[in-house]
Motif scaffolding. Sequence first.
Motif: not given
Length: 246
Positions: A117-128, A219-225, A242-246
């Motif tokens: 959760r901490g890593c994903l929050r940091a990633v969310r903050a880092a994204l434009r 939020t999830i935009l795309e998912r592949y196998g 592939v995700a993006a800021p919600a």
Amino acid sequence: MVDHSFADLSLAALYDSLNPWGPGDDFYLGLVRRAGAVLDVGCGTGQLLRRARAEGHRGQLMGLDPAAAMLVQARAARPDVEWVLGDTRVRRWEAEFDLVVMTGHAFQALVGDEEIRGCLRAVRAALRPGGRFVFETRNPAARPWERWTPDRVREVTTADGTAVRIRHEVRDGGPRQGRVRFTETYDSDRWPAPRVSHTVLRFLDTEGLDRCLTTAGLTILERYGDWNRDPLTPTTPEIITVAAPA
């Protein structure tokens, strides 16, 4: 904790030989080419960003990794990329990157719920705004750990001609609470004794991944196998998101 295989300079020097460029790298490189500012979390020896810079990428390229030995390899190969020692707990960014990636199954090294959760929050903050977060994890439905057996031995040759054999052995009979523990043994006739790394990887299914991403504001935009962008099924080897800021 950094795995011994990443912290040991001699073992880190083997990393690129053990993990040669492949379809996954091509997948990520295509994304990096189209992004102005890129953060690679858990970059290892930096193969992806090194290749992008060598091809002429002129934007900001930053690799983040907690293993100093891996960054020694990265800096020696490409000093014109920014290599940062640490992880998302000690470095923070605010809307600085168009693309954040975690390649080479680096996401699975996050074994605790709060760590994820901490890593994903940091990633969310880092994204434009409009940025993308792309990562992959091995598909637990395909049970890849069943193939990590001691009889499957790989051999690579170091720069000085030393042959090194690598084998894996899963501990505890397989997954426990979504975590797989295994040893990675490096052995050579020229070494006085084998070198053993003890590793834990987290396996999350899509439901668990989606819950973590949503909680972090992604939020999830795309998912592949797989790297051909085929749909995810119980037998496909990867869960590529592939995700993006919600």
